[in-house]
Design a protein around this motif. Structure first.
Motif, mmCIF file in Angstrom:
data_model
loop_
_atom_site.group_PDB
_atom_site.id
_atom_site.type_symbol
_atom_site.label_atom_id
_atom_site.label_comp_id
_atom_site.label_asym_id
_atom_site.label_seq_id
_atom_site.Cartn_x
_atom_site.Cartn_y
_atom_site.Cartn_z
ATOM 1 N N ALA A 155 -5.228 6.389 9.650
ATOM 2 C CA ALA A 155 -4.409 5.359 9.013
ATOM 3 C C ALA A 155 -4.004 5.795 7.607
ATOM 4 C CB ALA A 155 -5.175 4.036 8.971
ATOM 5 N N GLY A 156 -4.920 6.432 6.885
ATOM 6 C CA GLY A 156 -4.611 6.915 5.548
ATOM 7 C C GLY A 156 -3.532 7.977 5.547
ATOM 8 N N VAL A 157 -3.593 8.884 6.510
ATOM 9 C CA VAL A 157 -2.557 9.921 6.620
ATOM 10 C C VAL A 157 -1.204 9.278 6.920
ATOM 11 C CG1 VAL A 157 -1.770 11.854 8.040
ATOM 12 C CG2 VAL A 157 -4.135 11.773 7.256
ATOM 13 N N LEU A 158 -1.189 8.311 7.829
ATOM 14 C CA LEU A 158 0.058 7.628 8.186
ATOM 15 C C LEU A 158 0.638 6.875 6.990
ATOM 16 C CD1 LEU A 158 1.977 6.941 10.528
ATOM 17 C CD2 LEU A 158 0.595 4.899 10.887
ATOM 18 N N VAL A 159 -0.195 6.139 6.266
ATOM 19 C CA VAL A 159 0.274 5.381 5.100
ATOM 20 C C VAL A 159 0.773 6.329 4.006
ATOM 21 C CG1 VAL A 159 -0.500 3.894 3.212
ATOM 22 C CG2 VAL A 159 -1.113 3.335 5.552
ATOM 23 N N THR A 160 0.096 7.462 3.822
ATOM 24 C CA THR A 160 0.531 8.427 2.817
ATOM 25 C C THR A 160 1.893 9.018 3.179
ATOM 26 O OG1 THR A 160 -1.765 8.976 2.332
ATOM 27 C CG2 THR A 160 -0.100 10.540 1.596
ATOM 28 N N ILE A 161 2.099 9.355 4.429
ATOM 29 C CA ILE A 161 3.390 9.906 4.863
ATOM 30 C C ILE A 161 4.498 8.879 4.689
ATOM 31 C CG2 ILE A 161 4.686 10.692 6.898
ATOM 32 C CD1 ILE A 161 2.096 12.110 7.790
ATOM 33 N N ILE A 162 4.230 7.636 5.076
ATOM 34 C CA ILE A 162 5.240 6.585 4.914
ATOM 35 C C ILE A 162 5.543 6.362 3.435
ATOM 36 C CG2 ILE A 162 5.657 4.103 5.209
ATOM 37 C CD1 ILE A 162 4.178 4.337 7.891
ATOM 38 N N ILE B 35 -4.447 7.539 0.248
ATOM 39 C CA ILE B 35 -5.491 8.482 -0.169
ATOM 40 C C ILE B 35 -6.844 7.783 -0.202
ATOM 41 C CG2 ILE B 35 -6.294 9.885 -2.106
ATOM 42 C CD1 ILE B 35 -3.337 10.563 -2.629
ATOM 43 N N ALA B 36 -6.854 6.537 -0.644
ATOM 44 C CA ALA B 36 -8.112 5.779 -0.656
ATOM 45 C C ALA B 36 -8.655 5.590 0.755
ATOM 46 C CB ALA B 36 -7.896 4.429 -1.341
ATOM 47 N N LEU B 37 -7.776 5.295 1.711
ATOM 48 C CA LEU B 37 -8.216 5.162 3.098
ATOM 49 C C LEU B 37 -8.771 6.484 3.640
ATOM 50 C CD1 LEU B 37 -5.437 2.952 4.735
ATOM 51 C CD2 LEU B 37 -7.810 2.332 4.305
ATOM 52 N N MET C 117 0.854 -1.163 0.000
ATOM 53 C CA MET C 117 0.000 0.000 0.000
ATOM 54 C C MET C 117 0.906 1.235 0.000
ATOM 55 S SD MET C 117 -3.175 0.567 2.536
ATOM 56 C CE MET C 117 -4.143 -0.856 2.185
ATOM 57 N N SER C 118 0.646 2.150 -0.853
ATOM 58 C CA SER C 118 1.516 3.324 -0.935
ATOM 59 C C SER C 118 0.676 4.589 -0.866
ATOM 60 C CB SER C 118 2.331 3.265 -2.218
ATOM 61 O OG SER C 118 1.470 3.300 -3.329
ATOM 62 N N ILE C 119 1.095 5.598 -1.589
ATOM 63 C CA ILE C 119 0.423 6.890 -1.529
ATOM 64 C C ILE C 119 -1.027 6.766 -1.986
ATOM 65 C CG2 ILE C 119 0.464 9.246 -2.421
ATOM 66 C CD1 ILE C 119 3.519 8.901 -2.704
ATOM 67 N N GLY C 120 -1.270 6.036 -3.053
ATOM 68 C CA GLY C 120 -2.639 5.858 -3.557
ATOM 69 C C GLY C 120 -3.520 5.123 -2.563
ATOM 70 N N GLY C 121 -2.967 4.112 -1.912
ATOM 71 C CA GLY C 121 -3.726 3.383 -0.893
ATOM 72 C C GLY C 121 -4.057 4.260 0.301
#
Length: 86
Positions: free
Chosen positions: A39-46, A7-9, A1-5
């Motif tokens: 969770a979406g913000v965290l995944v996007t930052i990572i 944003i989807a979250l 899961m990356s930036i797109g994932g």
């Protein structure tokens, strides 16, 4: 899961938190939406950190003359950024 994932979250979480107006017994839909947004913000930052880390590549080429044989020698080396991922 990356930036797109990520944003989807964020989008799914925002829909659950702000757009839906119904209740399920024992489940707080608004809280689940907030959790998905976080969770979406965290995944996007990572994802952004990993994307910028992959782009830090230094390639160096050195050309010299070998004194023993008189031939031109080219040495190439590649390095990544070298810093730790925070």
């Amino acid at each position: 899961m990356s930036i797109g994932g990520g944003i989807a979250l964020i989008v799914i979480g925002a829909i659950l938190a702000y757009a839906l107006d119904f209740q399920v017994a024992g489940i707080d839909i608004m809280l689940i939406g907030y959790i998905l947004i976080a969770a979406g913000v965290l995944v996007t930052i990572i994802g952004i950190v990993f994307a910028t880390r992959r782009r830090r590549t230094v390639t160096e080429a050195r050309t010299a003359v070998d004194p023993a044989s008189g031939e031109q020698v080219t040495r190439r080396s590649t390095q990544d950024g070298g810093g730790p991922v925070i």
